[in-house]
Design a protein around this motif. Structure first.
Motif, PDB file in Angstrom:
ATOM      1  N   LEU A  18       0.833  -1.207   0.000  1.00  0.00           N
ATOM      2  CA  LEU A  18       0.000   0.000   0.000  1.00  0.00           C
ATOM      3  C   LEU A  18       0.869   1.259   0.000  1.00  0.00           C
ATOM      4  CD1 LEU A  18      -2.811  -1.123   2.482  1.00  0.00           C
ATOM      5  CD2 LEU A  18      -2.825  -1.173  -0.018  1.00  0.00           C
ATOM      6  N   GLN A  19       1.950   1.255   0.767  1.00  0.00           N
ATOM      7  CA  GLN A  19       2.856   2.408   0.801  1.00  0.00           C
ATOM      8  C   GLN A  19       3.549   2.628  -0.537  1.00  0.00           C
ATOM      9  OE1 GLN A  19       5.538   1.775   4.078  1.00  0.00           O
ATOM     10  NE2 GLN A  19       3.961   2.137   5.615  1.00  0.00           N
ATOM     11  N   GLN A  20       3.707   1.556  -1.322  1.00  0.00           N
ATOM     12  CA  GLN A  20       4.386   1.668  -2.611  1.00  0.00           C
ATOM     13  C   GLN A  20       3.407   1.926  -3.765  1.00  0.00           C
ATOM     14  OE1 GLN A  20       7.258  -1.592  -3.106  1.00  0.00           O
ATOM     15  NE2 GLN A  20       7.622  -1.539  -0.902  1.00  0.00           N
ATOM     16  N   GLY A  21       2.158   2.267  -3.424  1.00  0.00           N
ATOM     17  CA  GLY A  21       1.195   2.672  -4.440  1.00  0.00           C
ATOM     18  C   GLY A  21       0.161   1.633  -4.809  1.00  0.00           C
ATOM     19  N   GLY A  22       0.157   0.502  -4.128  1.00  0.00           N
ATOM     20  CA  GLY A  22      -0.811  -0.549  -4.423  1.00  0.00           C
ATOM     21  C   GLY A  22      -2.179  -0.255  -3.849  1.00  0.00           C
ATOM     22  N   LYS A  23      -3.177  -0.894  -4.446  1.00  0.00           N
ATOM     23  CA  LYS A  23      -4.560  -0.788  -3.966  1.00  0.00           C
ATOM     24  C   LYS A  23      -5.005  -2.180  -3.552  1.00  0.00           C
ATOM     25  CE  LYS A  23      -9.263   0.281  -5.355  1.00  0.00           C
ATOM     26  NZ  LYS A  23     -10.168   0.420  -6.486  1.00  0.00           N
ATOM     27  N   LEU A  24      -5.471  -2.311  -2.323  1.00  0.00           N
ATOM     28  CA  LEU A  24      -5.943  -3.593  -1.817  1.00  0.00           C
ATOM     29  C   LEU A  24      -7.346  -3.851  -2.358  1.00  0.00           C
ATOM     30  CD1 LEU A  24      -5.180  -5.952   0.051  1.00  0.00           C
ATOM     31  CD2 LEU A  24      -6.275  -4.688   1.914  1.00  0.00           C
ATOM     32  N   GLU A  25      -7.465  -4.844  -3.227  1.00  0.00           N
ATOM     33  CA  GLU A  25      -8.753  -5.178  -3.847  1.00  0.00           C
ATOM     34  C   GLU A  25      -9.535  -6.196  -3.022  1.00  0.00           C
ATOM     35  OE1 GLU A  25      -9.894  -3.621  -6.417  1.00  0.00           O
ATOM     36  OE2 GLU A  25      -8.102  -2.695  -7.259  1.00  0.00           O
ATOM     37  N   PHE A  26      -8.804  -7.042  -2.276  1.00  0.00           N
ATOM     38  CA  PHE A  26      -9.454  -8.107  -1.523  1.00  0.00           C
ATOM     39  C   PHE A  26      -8.541  -8.546  -0.395  1.00  0.00           C
ATOM     40  CE2 PHE A  26     -10.220 -12.567  -0.576  1.00  0.00           C
ATOM     41  CZ  PHE A  26     -11.592 -12.593  -0.408  1.00  0.00           C
ATOM     42  N   GLY A  27      -9.138  -8.905   0.750  1.00  0.00           N
ATOM     43  CA  GLY A  27      -8.387  -9.507   1.850  1.00  0.00           C
ATOM     44  C   GLY A  27      -7.413  -8.550   2.494  1.00  0.00           C
ATOM     45  N   GLY A  28      -6.274  -9.106   2.896  1.00  0.00           N
ATOM     46  CA  GLY A  28      -5.232  -8.295   3.501  1.00  0.00           C
ATOM     47  C   GLY A  28      -5.310  -8.183   5.011  1.00  0.00           C
ATOM     48  N   GLN A  29      -6.202  -8.938   5.642  1.00  0.00           N
ATOM     49  CA  GLN A  29      -6.355  -8.847   7.087  1.00  0.00           C
ATOM     50  C   GLN A  29      -6.004 -10.180   7.756  1.00  0.00           C
ATOM     51  OE1 GLN A  29      -9.258  -8.418   5.102  1.00  0.00           O
ATOM     52  NE2 GLN A  29      -8.829  -6.266   4.748  1.00  0.00           N
ATOM     53  N   VAL A  30      -5.656 -10.067   9.026  1.00  0.00           N
ATOM     54  CA  VAL A  30      -5.479 -11.254   9.857  1.00  0.00           C
ATOM     55  C   VAL A  30      -6.870 -11.714  10.269  1.00  0.00           C
ATOM     56  CG1 VAL A  30      -4.519 -12.113  12.028  1.00  0.00           C
ATOM     57  CG2 VAL A  30      -3.232 -10.449  10.668  1.00  0.00           C
ATOM     58  N   VAL A  31      -7.113 -13.010  10.189  1.00  0.00           N
ATOM     59  CA  VAL A  31      -8.414 -13.572  10.553  1.00  0.00           C
ATOM     60  C   VAL A  31      -8.457 -13.721  12.077  1.00  0.00           C
ATOM     61  CG1 VAL A  31      -9.945 -15.555  10.299  1.00  0.00           C
ATOM     62  CG2 VAL A  31      -8.599 -14.759   8.346  1.00  0.00           C
ATOM     63  N   ASP A  32      -9.533 -13.211  12.678  1.00  0.00           N
ATOM     64  CA  ASP A  32      -9.672 -13.216  14.137  1.00  0.00           C
ATOM     65  C   ASP A  32     -10.179 -14.575  14.611  1.00  0.00           C
ATOM     66  OD1 ASP A  32      -9.770 -12.414  16.770  1.00  0.00           O
ATOM     67  OD2 ASP A  32     -11.699 -11.390  16.579  1.00  0.00           O
TER      68      ASP A  32
END
Length: 168
Positions: A18-32
């Motif tokens: 994300l810092q390098q210009g990417g866009k998160l389209e899906f996911g990216g989270q730790v599952v609780d």
């Protein structure tokens, strides 16, 4: 992931993307839930030469890059120091043979119209460049002195998964 260290590397990779210009389209989270579970991530919008694209993270993160031509895609693919697996999605037969040919993808596993799925495990398994340079499966040991790829092509409109796995 198999440890907290793996989860931390996953979180850092998503943040870096994300810092390098990417866009998160899906996911990216730790599952609780108990354990070391993360949601697979799909990231778009990164430059082909972004540092994160060239980092071998060993996490379920897909960086989607759209090239102007198959030659550009091959160039981008081959500039990465890692070389376990690559995939090209196309309907153009000429592009398939460029991708899989001697001047095409320099990865150990080369796919067309299918991601690395586990189905190729029956072939000689291994990477190239900084991801290996050898193959598992005893009788293939001599072949480590050759550049070879396990190749798969999916001609259907479906995206099959390994060993008949279905997500519903």
């Amino acid at each position: 992931m198999h440890s907290q260290q793996g989860v931390d590397l996953y979180k850092k990779a998503v943040s870096d993307a994300l810092q390098q210009g990417g866009k998160l389209e899906f996911g990216g989270q730790v599952v609780d839930r108990p354990g070391y579970f993360v949601a697979p991530a799909i990231v778009t919008g990164l430059a082909h030469d972004a540092e994160i694209v060239h980092r071998e993270t060993f996490a379920p993160i897909l960086y989607v890059l759209k090239a102007k031509s198959v030659d550009e895609a091959i160039s981008w693919n081959n500039e990465v120091k890692a070389g376990l697996s690559s995939s090209l999605f196309t309907g153009n037969l000429a592009n398939i043979f460029k991708w899989m040919g001697p001047k095409g993808s320099d990865c150990g596993i080369v796919n067309v119209n299918i991601p690395t799925s586990g189905a190729e495990i029956g072939g000689a398994f291994g990477g190239e460049k900084q991801t290996g340079g050898g193959r598992e499966s005893g009788s293939d040991a001599w072949k480590q002195y050759c550049r070879r790829s396990t190749c798969t092509i999916n001609y259907s409109k479906d995206l099959p998964l390994a060993q008949g796995i279905k997500f519903e």
